[in-house]
Motif scaffolding. Structure first.
Motif, PDB file in Angstrom:
ATOM      1  N   GLY A   1      62.218   1.073  64.465  1.00  0.00           N
ATOM      2  CA  GLY A   1      60.812   0.985  64.839  1.00  0.00           C
ATOM      3  C   GLY A   1      60.017   2.161  64.324  1.00  0.00           C
ATOM      4  O   GLY A   1      58.892   2.001  63.808  1.00  0.00           O
TER       5      GLY A   1
ATOM      6  N   ALA B   1      60.585  -1.595  70.100  1.00  0.00           N
ATOM      7  CA  ALA B   1      59.328  -1.275  70.780  1.00  0.00           C
ATOM      8  C   ALA B   1      59.232   0.204  71.117  1.00  0.00           C
ATOM      9  O   ALA B   1      58.194   0.847  70.897  1.00  0.00           O
ATOM     10  CB  ALA B   1      59.192  -2.122  72.042  1.00  0.00           C
TER      11      ALA B   1
ATOM     12  N   LEU C   1      57.427  -0.891  79.928  1.00  0.00           N
ATOM     13  CA  LEU C   1      58.553  -1.498  79.214  1.00  0.00           C
ATOM     14  C   LEU C   1      59.893  -1.016  79.772  1.00  0.00           C
ATOM     15  O   LEU C   1      60.860  -1.783  79.836  1.00  0.00           O
ATOM     16  CB  LEU C   1      58.472  -1.171  77.717  1.00  0.00           C
ATOM     17  CG  LEU C   1      57.346  -1.847  76.928  1.00  0.00           C
ATOM     18  CD1 LEU C   1      57.415  -1.435  75.463  1.00  0.00           C
ATOM     19  CD2 LEU C   1      57.425  -3.366  77.060  1.00  0.00           C
TER      20      LEU C   1
END
Length: 402
Positions: free
Chosen positions: A88, A226, A25
């Motif tokens: 998150g 994320a 990512l």
């Protein structure tokens, strides 16, 4: 469905898998935005925002000009990386029924956490990066300053580990991580519903950013979410990666971080070669080493790095409120000291931006990086085995003496 969701929300994830995904990512975020996953740069800008709020004139501060203090934290992609990480982590804590207010057993830990946070924040910005921009995402950018920072952080963490074992420090309280099992009871059964509501609202915010053409804010918020999920479920803390190797001979986190950087480096060099993207390179100077040592010392004193601080605070560990405040104070003070106290002239001015791609080419850069990461991995394994050998010898001597 229950059998599918239970491992996701009631068990911590394998650090190797989490950091492998984080590395992928991270490279993807760089591809889409030409910038990297980082947090303390935004902490510095947030400090500038707060100074402006209180009427302090910072227009002549060179450091803020260098890090592009523009707008507020709510309209900067780096701002949403940070708030997305908090969101998150909080969502996953709530969905797993893990939120619980936790207080340190010793009140002095609040002071130690604040001081540690200040030292870590100052050191991170002096080195122009923390455990992310000068470490996990710095190495894959092939910026030479990252390797200076890694060595210096290891030294600082070593001495920090020695410090926290001294009698006057009086040890650290037991700060229990968020429980991996859901707790029954009316007072906590509502947590997953709150977590789900926050998730829906946050996804709605991301959708709004993209729908209104605010692409980079949307990407910052999305990737921040994320990364926050990953650090909480993987319990990712760079402090423990160094400290645990010195204190208890545990190397799982350190090895997982190294593998994640290796994967991210391979993907990043592909992106740079195919799309002619300019890697992010920071100054390699005496400031990098000094900042790394201070950062390593500070994160051990504070009991957590920036990523560890973020998810632990969302778990309800109130010790990390002063750590968070300390990070902002330290980073902001460095911005002042940069030109007002001569830090740039003494520690930074003689340095230079060195990128391995420019120095030895793409193939040479990725080869050297992977070799150095392999060496770091081997050194980590050696350190773990050496610790356990010494422990076995000590036990054997105790048995013989008895």
């Amino acid at each position: 469905m229950k059998s599918i969701l239970q491992p996701i929300f009631t068990r911590y994830w394998n650090p190797y898998v989490v950091l492998l995904i984080a590395g992928i990512l991270s490279a993807l975020y760089f591809t889409l935005t030409s910038t990297v996953w980082a947090v303390t740069g935004e902490f510095t800008r947030l400090g500038g925002d707060l100074l402006l709020l209180f009427g302090v004139d910072i227009s002549g501060w060179q450091y803020f000009d260098m890090v592009h203090l523009q707008g507020t934290t709510w309209n900067r992609p780096d701002g949403w990386i940070v708030w997305g990480m908090f969101a998150g982590a909080l969502i996953m804590v709530l969905l797993s029924n893990s939120f619980k207010i936790r207080l340190p057993k010793q009140k002095r830990r609040y002071v130690q956490g604040l001081i540690g946070g200040i030292i870590a924040g100052f050191g991170a910005r002096l080195a122009l990066g923390c455990n992310l921009a000068a470490f996990f995402t710095g190495v894959p950018q092939f910026s030479f300053h990252s390797w200076i920072f890694i060595i210096a952080t290891g030294i600082g963490t070593f001495f920090g580990s020695k410090l926290t074992k001294t009698r006057w420090w009086k040890g650290k309280p037991s700060l229990t991580r968020g429980s991996g099992k859901p707790t029954q009871g009316k007072n906590r059964i509502i947590q997953p519903y709150i977590g789900g509501t926050i998730a829906v609202l946050y996804i709605g915010l991301i959708t709004y950013f993209f729908a209104t053409g605010q692409k980079f804010l949307g990407l910052g918020a999305l990737f921040g979410l994320a990364f926050g999920i990953l650090i909480e479920r993987g319990q990712i803390c760079f402090t423990s990666a160094f400290r645990d190797l010195f204190l208890v001979g545990r190397s799982i986190m350190a090895k997982a971080i190294i593998i994640g950087m290796a994967v991210s480096s391979i993907l990043t060099i592909i992106v740079i070669s195919l799309y002619d993207v300019t890697p992010i390179t920071q100054i390699a100077a005496l400031s990098t080493f000094v900042g790394g040592v201070l950062f390593g010392l500070g994160i051990v004193m504070a009991s957590g790095c920036e990523t560890g601080m973020m998810y632990r605070l969302m778990e309800g560990q109130l010790l990390f409120l002063p750590v968070f405040a300390g990070n902002i104070i330290g980073a902001t003070f460095l911005a002042y000291a940069w030109d007002h106290l001569g830090v740039y002239t003494v520690l930074v001015k003689s340095g230079a931006k060195i990128n391995l791609i420019d120095s030895i080419g793409p193939i040479g850069a990725i080869t050297v990086t992977l070799v150095m990461l392999a060496g770091l991995y081997a050194l980590t394994v050696y350190g773990e085995k050496r610790y356990h050998r010494k422990l076995a010898v000590k036990k054997g001597m105790n048995v013989h003496a008895s």
